[in-house]
Write a protein that holds these residues in place. Structure first.
Motif, PDB file in Angstrom:
ATOM      1  N   HIS A  22       0.846  -1.342   0.052  1.00 28.81           N
ATOM      2  CA  HIS A  22       0.111   0.048   0.161  1.00 28.81           C
ATOM      3  C   HIS A  22       1.056   1.186   0.084  1.00 28.81           C
ATOM      4  O   HIS A  22       0.732   2.707   0.008  1.00 28.81           O
ATOM      5  N   ARG A  23       1.945   1.161   0.379  1.00 30.52           N
ATOM      6  CA  ARG A  23       2.999   2.772   0.329  1.00 30.52           C
ATOM      7  C   ARG A  23       3.924   2.178  -0.693  1.00 30.52           C
ATOM      8  O   ARG A  23       4.434   0.958  -1.414  1.00 30.52           O
ATOM      9  N   ALA A  24       4.822   3.992  -1.578  1.00 32.78           N
ATOM     10  CA  ALA A  24       5.767   3.531  -2.470  1.00 32.78           C
ATOM     11  C   ALA A  24       7.222   2.851  -1.998  1.00 32.78           C
ATOM     12  O   ALA A  24       6.789   3.531  -0.348  1.00 32.78           O
ATOM     13  N   ARG A  25       7.700   2.082  -2.297  1.00 34.05           N
ATOM     14  CA  ARG A  25       9.181   1.707  -1.931  1.00 34.05           C
ATOM     15  C   ARG A  25      10.182   2.123  -3.334  1.00 34.05           C
ATOM     16  O   ARG A  25       9.678   2.399  -4.655  1.00 34.05           O
ATOM     17  N   PHE A  26      11.441   2.946  -2.464  1.00 31.81           N
ATOM     18  CA  PHE A  26      12.287   3.343  -3.492  1.00 31.81           C
ATOM     19  C   PHE A  26      13.106   2.633  -3.457  1.00 31.81           C
ATOM     20  O   PHE A  26      13.939   1.643  -2.269  1.00 31.81           O
ATOM     21  N   TYR A  27      14.066   1.578  -4.827  1.00 31.56           N
ATOM     22  CA  TYR A  27      15.387   1.366  -4.345  1.00 31.56           C
ATOM     23  C   TYR A  27      16.442   1.646  -5.475  1.00 31.56           C
ATOM     24  O   TYR A  27      16.485   2.557  -5.996  1.00 31.56           O
ATOM     25  N   ARG A  28      17.246   1.536  -4.533  1.00 33.79           N
ATOM     26  CA  ARG A  28      18.693   1.953  -4.743  1.00 33.79           C
ATOM     27  C   ARG A  28      20.241   0.351  -5.013  1.00 33.79           C
ATOM     28  O   ARG A  28      19.844  -0.020  -4.161  1.00 33.79           O
ATOM     29  N   VAL A  29      20.362   0.369  -5.924  1.00 31.63           N
ATOM     30  CA  VAL A  29      21.549  -0.444  -6.105  1.00 31.63           C
ATOM     31  C   VAL A  29      23.278  -0.272  -6.025  1.00 31.63           C
ATOM     32  O   VAL A  29      23.517   1.174  -6.775  1.00 31.63           O
TER      33      VAL A  29
END
Length: 106
Positions: free
Chosen positions: A94-101
């Motif tokens: 239900h929420r946005a999640r931001f990813y980074r490698v």
């Protein structure tokens, strides 16, 4: 070659390509996400790797609360390995999640 130039136009300068272990004269040789399929309750990330380099996945649910960054890894790519995959089974639906490698520089 200038360290700040991007000879192959792939978005990474020569210095960054050196650190990543990629070829600064080949636009297809670059650290990038290849796939991020969303499954049933999990997000799976696939990115390009270079053998001998170490990678981590960082994630956060708010770009204004960077103190809440979650870090997974590090994992080292084996010689000849071209991709790496990681799945986030705890991704909030239900929420946005931001990813980074993140590449751990040699």
């Amino acid at each position: 070659m200038s360290p700040t130039a991007d000879a192959d136009g792939d978005g990474l300068d020569n210095r960054s390509e050196y650190l990543c272990g990629t070829d600064p004269t080949n636009a297809l040789s670059v650290l990038r996400f290849l796939d991020a399929p969303v499954g049933t309750g999990a997000i799976s990330l696939v990115w390009s790797v270079v053998g001998g380099r170490s990678y981590q996945v960082m994630s956060v649910t708010s770009l204004t609360d960077l103190a809440a960054i979650s870090t997974n890894g590090p994992w080292e790519a084996a010689s000849g390995q071209a991709t790496m995959q990681w799945s986030d089974a705890t991704a909030p639906l239900h929420r946005a999640r931001f990813y980074r490698v993140r590449l751990n520089t040699p």
